[in-house]
Enzyme design. Structure first.
Site, PDB file in Angstrom:
ATOM      1  N   ASP A 173       0.808  -1.209   0.000  1.00 41.82           N
ATOM      2  CA  ASP A 173       0.000   0.000   0.000  1.00 41.82           C
ATOM      3  C   ASP A 173       0.852   1.275   0.000  1.00 41.82           C
ATOM      4  OD1 ASP A 173      -2.491   1.246  -0.064  1.00 41.82           O
ATOM      5  OD2 ASP A 173      -3.288   0.078   1.603  1.00 41.82           O
ATOM      6  N   GLU A 205      -0.961   1.880  -5.079  1.00 37.52           N
ATOM      7  CA  GLU A 205      -0.820   3.318  -4.792  1.00 37.52           C
ATOM      8  C   GLU A 205      -1.944   4.122  -5.426  1.00 37.52           C
ATOM      9  OE1 GLU A 205       0.686   5.647  -7.723  1.00 37.52           O
ATOM     10  OE2 GLU A 205      -0.629   3.990  -8.244  1.00 37.52           O
ATOM     11  N   TRP A 206      -3.071   3.406  -5.730  1.00 37.02           N
ATOM     12  CA  TRP A 206      -4.347   4.014  -6.096  1.00 37.02           C
ATOM     13  C   TRP A 206      -4.317   4.740  -7.438  1.00 37.02           C
ATOM     14  CZ3 TRP A 206      -2.825   6.892  -1.232  1.00 37.02           C
ATOM     15  CH2 TRP A 206      -2.727   6.000  -0.158  1.00 37.02           C
ATOM     16  N   GLY A 207      -3.298   4.484  -8.256  1.00 40.20           N
ATOM     17  CA  GLY A 207      -3.218   5.116  -9.560  1.00 40.20           C
ATOM     18  C   GLY A 207      -2.756   6.554  -9.526  1.00 40.20           C
ATOM     19  N   ASP A 208      -2.344   7.037  -8.360  1.00 41.76           N
ATOM     20  CA  ASP A 208      -1.969   8.451  -8.230  1.00 41.76           C
ATOM     21  C   ASP A 208      -0.750   8.825  -9.058  1.00 41.76           C
ATOM     22  OD1 ASP A 208      -4.066   8.709  -6.527  1.00 41.76           O
ATOM     23  OD2 ASP A 208      -2.876   9.005  -4.703  1.00 41.76           O
ATOM     24  N   ASN A 209       0.150   7.877  -9.248  1.00 45.00           N
ATOM     25  CA  ASN A 209       1.403   8.146  -9.950  1.00 45.00           C
ATOM     26  C   ASN A 209       1.477   7.439 -11.301  1.00 45.00           C
ATOM     27  OD1 ASN A 209       3.182   9.604  -7.718  1.00 45.00           O
ATOM     28  ND2 ASN A 209       2.092   7.920  -6.708  1.00 45.00           N
ATOM     29  N   ASP A 211     -10.058   3.411  -3.556  1.00 44.32           N
ATOM     30  CA  ASP A 211     -10.775   2.237  -3.062  1.00 44.32           C
ATOM     31  C   ASP A 211     -12.180   2.123  -3.643  1.00 44.32           C
ATOM     32  OD1 ASP A 211      -8.590   1.702  -1.556  1.00 44.32           O
ATOM     33  OD2 ASP A 211      -9.516   2.075   0.388  1.00 44.32           O
TER      34      ASP A 211
END
Length: 401
Positions: free
Chosen positions: A148, A181-185, A203
């Site tokens: 995570d 990493e939630w697609g942030d990067n 999420d």
């Protein structure tokens, strides 16, 4: 000084790291179960053992669900040498004993950690302890790691995930790495050599068409997450999958929405990680999760993610090329009311540049099978006319032979 430098270079760099994931894993999207969606931090070894038993007895294991993944909050403290231990109250037998039990059931075990100093649940993260943690996981017999991105102050995402990959390689046990990493990067642009799957969104939330605002972050319903997959299919393939997050099937949505949710994740070639309580699921939930022909679309060996071909009113038409010349076709009704469709298979030839596959019903007649009823439904010789209930799908396999 020059002679010392020359001598050092002559010896070679003994500290070079291998930042490439283990090959040969997750050649089709991973299937399994994860504790978070249903239990969050309320987990213990009794629950995990019972879930593993239920995965076997229900037939889910035989349908392909092989990973039993323990999410956040399993952690105890680090010892004086920095090695992590399981919470002694929740997991008194330890993770190694639990792994042995899960392996004895013909299943695999996954664990959770975080690239930051603390996990999202406030437990010890892996920052600064990556190589120790990887060695610990290998010694425990771990098969899958969800990693995570909470509490990662100033860390570079690609660099942080390279570090845990290097640590896993050094430990030596082949482990599937799930990048979370939630697609942030934009991990789809850099993660293929590093991880086997990567989250493309924040999420998921147990709702078909809504967004839940938590203030500092948002959770997304099924349709919102589906829309976020636009443009990403070219990055997915064997051993490297876009991950739109875990399944909410069986967690409170009505049967039609669960069916549509599951069907679209299969069309996306998404990992199928169940998030319900397998010990207490309904017959309808089990039927959705273990529909072998729908799962076969997800697990197809061609390894191509599906795509949205057309939208008319509330109905989207999705296509997925399959091995052997077959195609999966899914009509999704996003509306809260039923919708009628008419689809002329012969109207135009459909060519998918990514897979270099062609759906040409003008020159070749495909046989149709409804994947939710299991019934043969004619062929592409005649236009399809059908009604689709609200928030539901109509899904076919088109057989070339």
């Amino acid at each position: 000084m020059l002679s010392l430098v020359s001598s050092a270079f002559a010896q070679g760099n003994n500290y070079a790291q291998n930042y490439h994931k283990f090959d040969g894993l997750a050649l089709t999207p991973p299937m399994g179960w994860n504790s978070w969606n249903k239990f969050a931090c309320d987990i213990d070894e009794k629950i995990i053992r019972e879930v593993a038993d239920a995965i076997v007895s229900s037939g889910m294991r035989d349908a392909g669900y092989t990973y039993i993944n323990i999410d956040d909050c399993w952690h105890g403290q680090r010892d004086s040498l920095g090695f992590i231990h399981a919470d002694p109250v929740k997991f008194p037998s330890g993770i190694k004993a639990l792994a042995d039990y899960i392996h004895s059931k013909g299943l695999k075990i996954g664990i959770y950690s975080d690239a930051g100093s603390q996990t999202c649940g406030g437990r010890p993260g892996s920052r600064g302890y990556e190589f120790q943690d990887a060695l610990t996981y290998a010694n425990w017999g771990i098969d899958y790691l969800k990693y995570d991105w909470c509490n990662t102050e100033s860390l570079n995402a690609e660099g942080a995930y390279k570090t845990i990959t290097a640590a896993l390689r050094k430990a030596g046990r082949p482990i599937v790495l799930s990048i979370c990493e939630w697609g942030d990067n934009k991990p789809w642009e850099w993660a293929e050599p590093i991880g086997h799957l990567w989250r493309t969104t924040g999420d998921i939330y147990n709702c078909f068409d809504c967004i839940k605002d938590h203030g500092t972050w948002k959770a997304f319903g099924v349709l919102a997450i589906l829309d976020m997959q636009d443009g990403l299919r070219k990055y997915a393939g064997k051993g490297h999958w876009n991950d739109p997050d875990m399944l909410e099937v069986g967690n409170g949505m009505p049967q039609n929405e669960d069916r549509a949710h599951f069907a679209m994740w299969c069309m996306l070639a998404a990992p199928l990680i169940a998030g319900n309580d397998p010990r207490q699921m309904s017959k309808e939930t089990l039927q959705i999760l273990t529909n072998k022909e729908v799962i076969a679309v997800n697990q197809d060996t061609l390894g191509i993610q599906g795509f949205k071909y057309a939208t008319k009113d509330s109905v989207e038409t999705w296509l997925k090329p399959l091995a052997g010349g077959d195609w999966a076709v899914c009509f999704l009704n996003r509306a809260k009311t039923p919708a009628s469709i008419q689809f002329d298979w012969q109207e135009k030839t459909i060519f998918d540049e990514l897979s270099q596959r062609e759906l040409n019903a003008k020159d070749h007649t495909y046989q149709l099978k409804n994947l939710w009823t299991g019934k043969k439904s004619g062929s592409t010789a005649k236009p399809l006319r059908a009604n689709i209930p609200a928030h539901d799908v109509l899904m076919f396999r088109l057989s070339a032979k």
